[in-house]
Write an enzyme that holds these catalytic residues in place. Structure first.
Site, short mmCIF file in Angstrom:
data_model
loop_
_atom_site.label_atom_id
_atom_site.label_comp_id
_atom_site.label_asym_id
_atom_site.label_seq_id
_atom_site.Cartn_x
_atom_site.Cartn_y
_atom_site.Cartn_z
N TYR A 15 33.57 28.44 46.21
CA TYR A 15 32.54 29.22 45.44
C TYR A 15 31.99 28.42 44.19
CZ TYR A 15 36.08 32.27 47.55
OH TYR A 15 37.07 32.67 48.33
N TYR A 140 38.55 43.04 49.87
CA TYR A 140 38.44 41.77 50.27
C TYR A 140 39.54 41.25 51.15
CZ TYR A 140 38.48 36.66 49.97
OH TYR A 140 38.45 35.14 50.30
N ASP A 240 46.75 44.33 55.07
CA ASP A 240 46.63 42.89 54.85
C ASP A 240 47.52 42.68 53.58
OD1 ASP A 240 45.66 40.58 53.62
OD2 ASP A 240 43.57 41.07 53.69
N LYS A 269 49.61 33.28 51.80
CA LYS A 269 49.64 32.95 50.68
C LYS A 269 51.27 32.37 50.31
CE LYS A 269 45.55 35.03 48.31
NZ LYS A 269 45.04 33.61 48.15
#
Length: 424
Positions: A15, A140, A240, A269
């Site tokens: 980003y 997201y 998710d 994660k």
């Protein structure tokens, strides 16, 4: 040329531009919940490495798992071969989630890609032409093309890709607040199911907390209704849990707040405690049976590093470590401290709202122009956070001590207070 010059000239950070338009901090080492910079400064880590280092850094049990495995088998292709660590991990994930079939991936975004492909294959195996997905606004789900296509099409970081992405159906996100009335969003959800169920393969959502789309915490009743509608219309419910899984919301998985079971779950994660890149897609036995027994027969996806033994070994150690100690009590203490400290943020003029759940604490500002200023203040005062837009937030390791956690929140608040009035 030293490594910092190499980074400046050659490394394209996430980003960001090249060279970077924002300051990049050089890290020398880590320990538990501390980051040590090349300059000698110590920062308390308020981000747990994008929410993955749930046990803190340099955990001896996780490090030992890697050291042991590297001498046995650092890697082996997973096509046509099997190994013990992957089998043990699959059983652990199956037992934890209550789902049956485990596909090991090499990143969270890839696990979402595989979940979408699996949902399409499932519907095709049943002779149905259902290729679209229902997703939430403010969603997201990752940075690869398929995952981007189920992110918010207008307000997400991926909206710049526009018509390059597959077009799906988006429904109103549930109202903000764990105890909020979500009836309006449920009405719209029901309408979308009624109108589009014949083309929807799956409904994908982030349970309880929408992450990068706004750190939005919502009512578990919405999940219960989503489960009910997916069952009614033969649409797969895809949870998710990449960001929420492994305890971040105070439950092992966020769907447990609603006492429901999805058809497909993606995890990542915290899966390896932040040591190695790894994720998984987990499905019901019904889904894997229907695909496997159809003319399709197989799930056509095979990452090169799928089931990497090093990743599997540290994931097994991370899950064992999580189950061995009272992580629920630790996360509850973190939640209580966030609740106490964030009350002081709600009084500030620049603050729109403050909220928290589990190991997640969020301050939302009224404007989105202060992120870099706030980050600079926090770093100067010994705290690492990475704000985005209006959101100043922290998601911490479960091993953080009380003093450090309070310092994180108070530094965030002081950073907001420090913004000069003439900058408003």
């Amino acid at each position: 040329m030293n490594w910092l010059e190499i980074d400046k000239n050659h490394v394209w950070h996430p980003y960001n531009s090249l060279p970077s338009k924002t300051k990049i901090l050089p890290v020398k080492s880590t320990n538990n919940t501390s980051i040590f910079l090349e300059s000698g400064e110590e920062l308390i880590d308020g981000m747990s490495s994008w929410w993955s280092a749930i046990h803190g850094y340099n955990n001896p049990k996780l490090s030992e798992a890697l050291k042991k495995q590297v001498d046995i088998m650092p890697h082996i292709m997973f096509g046509g071969l099997a190994h013990e660590q992957a089998s043990l991990l699959a059983k652990k994930l199956s037992d934890l989630t209550g789902l049956h079939s485990v596909f090991l991936c090499d990143s969270g975004s890839v696990s979402v890609e595989v979940a979408l492909k699996t949902a399409i294959l499932y519907q095709k195996a049943k002779g149905l032409k259902k290729y679209k997905f229902l997703a939430l606004k403010n969603a997201y789900h990752g940075d690869t093309l398929g995952a981007m296509s189920v992110c918010d099409p207008d307000n997400s970081m991926h909206s710049i890709y526009g018509t390059y992405l597959s077009e799906h159906i988006f429904t109103k996100a549930p109202e903000l607040g764990f105890d909020s009335d979500c009836s309006e969003s449920i009405i719209e959800l029901e309408k979308n199911f009624e109108e589009h169920h014949e083309e929807i393969a799956g409904f994908i959502l982030e349970p309880i907390v929408q992450g990068a789309g706004g750190m939005r915490i919502y009512n578990p009743e919405y999940l219960k209704k989503a489960r009910e509608l997916c069952t009614k219309y033969d649409v797969l419910l895809i949870a998710d849990e990449i960001a929420t899984g492994f305890g971040h919301t105070g439950k092992m998985f966020a769907v447990e707040h609603a006492n429901i079971k999805p058809d497909i779950m993606t995890v990542g994660k915290g899966l390896t405690g932040g040591y190695m890149t790894m994720a998984a897609m987990i499905t019901s036995k019904n889904i894997s049976d229907i695909i496997s027994n159809s003319q399709i027969g197989v799930l056509m996806h095979g990452p090169t590093f799928m089931g990497n033994p090093l990743s599997c070994s540290v994931a097994n150690a991370s899950i064992d470590l999580l189950l061995e100690f009272s992580w629920e009590n630790n996360v509850k203490k973190i939640e209580d401290i966030f609740s106490q400290e964030l009350e002081f943020a709600k009084e500030l003029e620049l603050v729109s709202s403050a909220r928290n759940i589990g190991a997640i604490g969020v301050i939302e500002l009224k404007d989105d122009c202060y992120a870099q200023e706030i980050q600079d203040y926090c770093v100067k005062n010994g705290v690492w956070i990475r704000p985005f837009g209006k959101l100043i937030y922290s998601i911490v390791a479960y091993t953080i001590n009380e003093d450090d956690l309070r310092k994180i929140v108070r530094t965030m608040i002081n950073a907001i207070k420090s913004i000069k009035k003439d900058n408003k």
